[in-house]
Design a protein around this motif. Structure first.
Motif, PDB file in Angstrom:
ATOM      1  N   GLU A 110       0.959  -1.229   0.045  1.00  0.00           N
ATOM      2  CA  GLU A 110      -0.031   0.211  -0.034  1.00  0.00           C
ATOM      3  C   GLU A 110       0.796   1.130  -0.023  1.00  0.00           C
ATOM      4  N   LYS A 111       1.925   1.249  -1.108  1.00  0.00           N
ATOM      5  CA  LYS A 111       2.576   2.437  -0.879  1.00  0.00           C
ATOM      6  C   LYS A 111       2.341   3.225  -2.380  1.00  0.00           C
ATOM      7  N   VAL A 112       1.886   4.424  -1.970  1.00  0.00           N
ATOM      8  CA  VAL A 112       1.461   5.343  -3.362  1.00  0.00           C
ATOM      9  C   VAL A 112       2.631   5.585  -4.321  1.00  0.00           C
ATOM     10  N   PRO A 113       4.043   6.272  -3.841  1.00  0.00           N
ATOM     11  CA  PRO A 113       4.876   6.234  -4.803  1.00  0.00           C
ATOM     12  C   PRO A 113       5.041   5.045  -6.015  1.00  0.00           C
ATOM     13  N   GLU A 114       5.220   3.706  -5.365  1.00  0.00           N
ATOM     14  CA  GLU A 114       5.505   2.491  -6.014  1.00  0.00           C
ATOM     15  C   GLU A 114       4.276   2.623  -7.097  1.00  0.00           C
ATOM     16  N   LEU A 115       2.981   2.636  -6.697  1.00  0.00           N
ATOM     17  CA  LEU A 115       2.035   2.249  -7.432  1.00  0.00           C
ATOM     18  C   LEU A 115       1.745   3.396  -8.313  1.00  0.00           C
ATOM     19  N   ALA A 116       2.161   4.536  -8.207  1.00  0.00           N
ATOM     20  CA  ALA A 116       2.113   5.683  -9.011  1.00  0.00           C
ATOM     21  C   ALA A 116       3.104   5.472 -10.318  1.00  0.00           C
ATOM     22  N   GLY A 117       4.314   5.004  -9.750  1.00  0.00           N
ATOM     23  CA  GLY A 117       5.235   4.696 -10.663  1.00  0.00           C
ATOM     24  C   GLY A 117       4.904   3.341 -11.794  1.00  0.00           C
ATOM     25  N   PHE A 118       4.198   2.447 -11.205  1.00  0.00           N
ATOM     26  CA  PHE A 118       3.497   1.459 -11.790  1.00  0.00           C
ATOM     27  C   PHE A 118       2.572   1.739 -12.889  1.00  0.00           C
ATOM     28  N   TRP A 119       1.579   2.648 -12.352  1.00  0.00           N
ATOM     29  CA  TRP A 119       0.567   3.113 -13.095  1.00  0.00           C
ATOM     30  C   TRP A 119       1.221   4.127 -14.461  1.00  0.00           C
ATOM     31  N   LEU A 120       2.342   5.035 -14.061  1.00  0.00           N
ATOM     32  CA  LEU A 120       2.791   5.686 -15.267  1.00  0.00           C
ATOM     33  C   LEU A 120       3.414   4.868 -16.231  1.00  0.00           C
ATOM     34  N   LEU A 121       4.280   3.866 -15.717  1.00  0.00           N
ATOM     35  CA  LEU A 121       5.027   2.854 -16.729  1.00  0.00           C
ATOM     36  C   LEU A 121       4.088   2.297 -17.575  1.00  0.00           C
ATOM     37  N   SER A 122       2.860   1.878 -16.993  1.00  0.00           N
ATOM     38  CA  SER A 122       1.769   1.264 -17.881  1.00  0.00           C
ATOM     39  C   SER A 122       1.227   1.894 -18.724  1.00  0.00           C
ATOM     40  N   ILE A 123       1.010   3.282 -18.541  1.00  0.00           N
ATOM     41  CA  ILE A 123       0.104   4.206 -19.543  1.00  0.00           C
ATOM     42  C   ILE A 123       1.180   4.895 -20.361  1.00  0.00           C
ATOM     43  N   LEU A 124       2.201   5.422 -19.851  1.00  0.00           N
ATOM     44  CA  LEU A 124       3.149   6.012 -20.762  1.00  0.00           C
ATOM     45  C   LEU A 124       4.035   5.286 -21.795  1.00  0.00           C
ATOM     46  N   LEU A 125       4.471   4.096 -21.327  1.00  0.00           N
ATOM     47  CA  LEU A 125       5.493   3.489 -21.985  1.00  0.00           C
ATOM     48  C   LEU A 125       5.157   2.122 -22.627  1.00  0.00           C
ATOM     49  N   GLN A 126       4.515   1.169 -21.572  1.00  0.00           N
ATOM     50  CA  GLN A 126       4.255  -0.342 -21.864  1.00  0.00           C
ATOM     51  C   GLN A 126       3.208  -0.342 -22.769  1.00  0.00           C
ATOM     52  N   PHE A 127       1.994   0.321 -22.671  1.00  0.00           N
ATOM     53  CA  PHE A 127       0.802   0.423 -23.581  1.00  0.00           C
ATOM     54  C   PHE A 127       0.846   1.061 -24.778  1.00  0.00           C
ATOM     55  N   PRO A 128       1.774   2.022 -25.163  1.00  0.00           N
ATOM     56  CA  PRO A 128       2.051   2.440 -26.578  1.00  0.00           C
ATOM     57  C   PRO A 128       3.083   1.463 -27.331  1.00  0.00           C
ATOM     58  N   LEU A 129       3.879   0.718 -26.584  1.00  0.00           N
ATOM     59  CA  LEU A 129       4.682  -0.095 -27.241  1.00  0.00           C
ATOM     60  C   LEU A 129       4.275  -1.312 -27.494  1.00  0.00           C
ATOM     61  N   ILE A 130       3.131  -2.087 -26.863  1.00  0.00           N
ATOM     62  CA  ILE A 130       2.456  -3.017 -27.104  1.00  0.00           C
ATOM     63  C   ILE A 130       1.187  -2.658 -28.330  1.00  0.00           C
ATOM     64  N   LEU A 131       0.945  -1.744 -28.267  1.00  0.00           N
ATOM     65  CA  LEU A 131       0.087  -1.132 -29.571  1.00  0.00           C
ATOM     66  C   LEU A 131       0.909  -1.100 -30.646  1.00  0.00           C
ATOM     67  N   PHE A 132       2.051  -0.665 -30.881  1.00  0.00           N
ATOM     68  CA  PHE A 132       2.863  -0.370 -31.778  1.00  0.00           C
ATOM     69  C   PHE A 132       3.111  -1.652 -32.349  1.00  0.00           C
ATOM     70  N   GLN A 133       3.382  -2.692 -31.691  1.00  0.00           N
ATOM     71  CA  GLN A 133       3.705  -3.780 -32.022  1.00  0.00           C
ATOM     72  C   GLN A 133       2.319  -4.643 -32.485  1.00  0.00           C
ATOM     73  N   LEU A 134       1.237  -4.452 -32.045  1.00  0.00           N
ATOM     74  CA  LEU A 134       0.138  -5.001 -32.320  1.00  0.00           C
ATOM     75  C   LEU A 134      -0.639  -4.505 -33.577  1.00  0.00           C
ATOM     76  N   PHE A 135      -0.342  -3.329 -33.824  1.00  0.00           N
ATOM     77  CA  PHE A 135      -1.268  -2.694 -35.163  1.00  0.00           C
ATOM     78  C   PHE A 135      -0.433  -2.215 -36.142  1.00  0.00           C
ATOM     79  N   ASN A 136       0.996  -2.239 -36.210  1.00  0.00           N
ATOM     80  CA  ASN A 136       1.902  -1.968 -37.214  1.00  0.00           C
ATOM     81  C   ASN A 136       2.143  -3.168 -38.089  1.00  0.00           C
ATOM     82  N   GLU A 137       1.482  -3.063 -39.202  1.00  0.00           N
ATOM     83  CA  GLU A 137       1.466  -4.022 -40.217  1.00  0.00           C
ATOM     84  C   GLU A 137       2.884  -4.254 -40.947  1.00  0.00           C
ATOM     85  N   ALA A 138       3.562  -3.201 -40.896  1.00  0.00           N
ATOM     86  CA  ALA A 138       5.050  -3.243 -41.731  1.00  0.00           C
ATOM     87  C   ALA A 138       6.048  -3.993 -41.017  1.00  0.00           C
ATOM     88  N   ILE A 139       5.587  -4.495 -39.659  1.00  0.00           N
ATOM     89  CA  ILE A 139       6.546  -5.443 -38.996  1.00  0.00           C
ATOM     90  C   ILE A 139       6.221  -6.910 -39.188  1.00  0.00           C
TER      91      ILE A 139
END
Length: 184
Positions: A110-139
């Protein structure tokens, strides 16, 4: 049959100090401290924890399938996509390890900073990277890749939603405790 008030109060104090309070100190008797002592709700999210647990077991299978598919299609890719996909695979592996660690630590402890870091990494980095790999037909997306990317993107999306709710609840609870302790 109800217990007498004095006996019930003593049993509550005993259970609070011996069973739940590991410090061994008796709770104080002021009104604010009594409220803070009684307000020890579990704020960690069961839904988030279950999603993190299953994601932790799914991620190695995602990594193996992604590595095998990258190896198979590597000769057919242009040079710039070879560099991009290897970089994305390395970044996603590092980010996912850090993200899962922060999610576990933030939710279970129940630590707010760690959970906030988790949430930011999920939204700002991991989700766009997985969407790039999912929808870019050129790869040259293979069917196995599409399947594991969909599953991982669903994990990330549900964790972002449940993480936001858990983070909001923890911040509200921490704010309330801070305001109550100001009056001591």
């Amino acid at each position: 049959m109800d217990l007498p008030e004095a006996l019930r109060r003593r049993l509550e104090d005993f259970s609070r100090t011996v069973l739940f309070d590991q410090s061994g100190t008796r709770p104080s008797t002021t009104e604010n401290d009594a409220f803070v002592q009684h307000d020890k709700r579990v704020l960690s999210s069961l839904h988030l924890q279950m999603s993190l647990y299953f994601n932790m077991w799914f991620f190695p299978w995602w990594w193996i399938s992604e590595t095998v598919m990258l190896h198979l299609k590597y000769p057919a890719l242009p040079d710039y996509y070879k560099f991009i996909l290897v970089t994305v695979l390395i970044l996603m592996t590092l980010i996912e390890a850090i993200r899962l660690f922060l999610g576990y630590a933030g939710n279970l402890q129940e630590k707010v900073p760690e959970l906030a870091g988790f949430w930011l990494l999920s939204i700002l980095l991991q989700f766009p990277l997985i969407l790039f790999q999912l929808f870019n037909e050129a790869i040259l997306i293979q069917p196995l890749e599409r399947g594991v990317h969909i599953v991982l993107s669903m994990f990330i999306l549900t964790q972002a939603l449940y993480g936001f709710v858990a983070l909001r609840d923890m911040v509200r609870h921490t704010g309330r405790q801070f305001h109550l302790r100001q009056f001591d």
